[in-house]
Scaffold this active site. Sequence first.
Site, PDB file in Angstrom:
ATOM      1  N   ASP A   1      66.285  17.383 -62.694  1.00 13.21           N
ATOM      2  CA  ASP A   1      66.928  16.794 -61.752  1.00 13.21           C
ATOM      3  C   ASP A   1      68.102  16.135 -62.746  1.00 13.21           C
ATOM      4  O   ASP A   1      67.948  15.633 -63.631  1.00 13.21           O
ATOM      5  CB  ASP A   1      66.453  15.685 -60.813  1.00 13.21           C
ATOM      6  CG  ASP A   1      67.282  15.117 -59.756  1.00 13.21           C
ATOM      7  OD1 ASP A   1      68.126  16.070 -59.080  1.00 13.21           O
ATOM      8  OD2 ASP A   1      67.457  14.124 -59.491  1.00 13.21           O
TER       9      ASP A   1
ATOM     10  N   LYS B   1      70.513  27.881 -65.438  1.00 14.89           N
ATOM     11  CA  LYS B   1      69.511  27.044 -65.894  1.00 14.89           C
ATOM     12  C   LYS B   1      68.277  27.883 -66.381  1.00 14.89           C
ATOM     13  O   LYS B   1      67.536  27.576 -67.645  1.00 14.89           O
ATOM     14  CB  LYS B   1      68.832  26.318 -64.750  1.00 14.89           C
ATOM     15  CG  LYS B   1      69.658  24.934 -64.166  1.00 14.89           C
ATOM     16  CD  LYS B   1      69.066  24.064 -63.189  1.00 14.89           C
ATOM     17  CE  LYS B   1      69.908  22.965 -62.824  1.00 14.89           C
ATOM     18  NZ  LYS B   1      69.491  21.931 -61.727  1.00 14.89           N
TER      19      LYS B   1
END
Length: 205
Positions: free
Chosen positions: A74, A14
């Site tokens: 998320d 990420k």
Amino acid sequence: MAQRLLVASRNSKKLVELRRVLERAGISGLEVVGLDEVPEYDEAPETGATFEENALAKARDGFAATGLACIADDSGIEVDALRGMPGVLSARWSGRHGDDEANTSLLLGQMRDVPAERRGGAFVSACALVTATGEVVVRGEWRGRIIDAPLGDNGFGYDPVFVPDDEAAGGRTAAELSASEKDALSHRGRALTQLVPALQELARS
């Protein structure tokens, strides 16, 4: 001197993904750091009913604990035949958080008798940015279909059983795409791109 931007994650993929987004947008002056690079703090459990609620809660926690502008995401997969599940439960669908193999295996078992025309779904990512001047929450979706067996070694999570609708994917699963191909198409890439104006403003501040 570069301003530090916290990504509320320990997932190195990420961090690399966000660095690539910043580079593509020509944004300089921001140094992306992860949770492993700041003093440890209590992270609240993900109890929100939506991706947006969970992302915003994580970004608020990170900003409050460190004083650094904080991005959190998320994400998960919503399967049409399962009425949008696993959704926010994607990472712990099998009961063991982060067990990609067990989660994918359970999903495939639940989809075993679902015909090809009803195997649609979407990866979803909500990204939240919390700074001293405000909060921004964005959402990216990546439509495709669930196949009946994993293919490919790239990516993580449900990538090996998800074939994007995009022509550019050429019928390959998300786990068969290169990192740059996935960046250009994926749910998280789409969400992060929407944050570029806010990140440009942050870099100038």
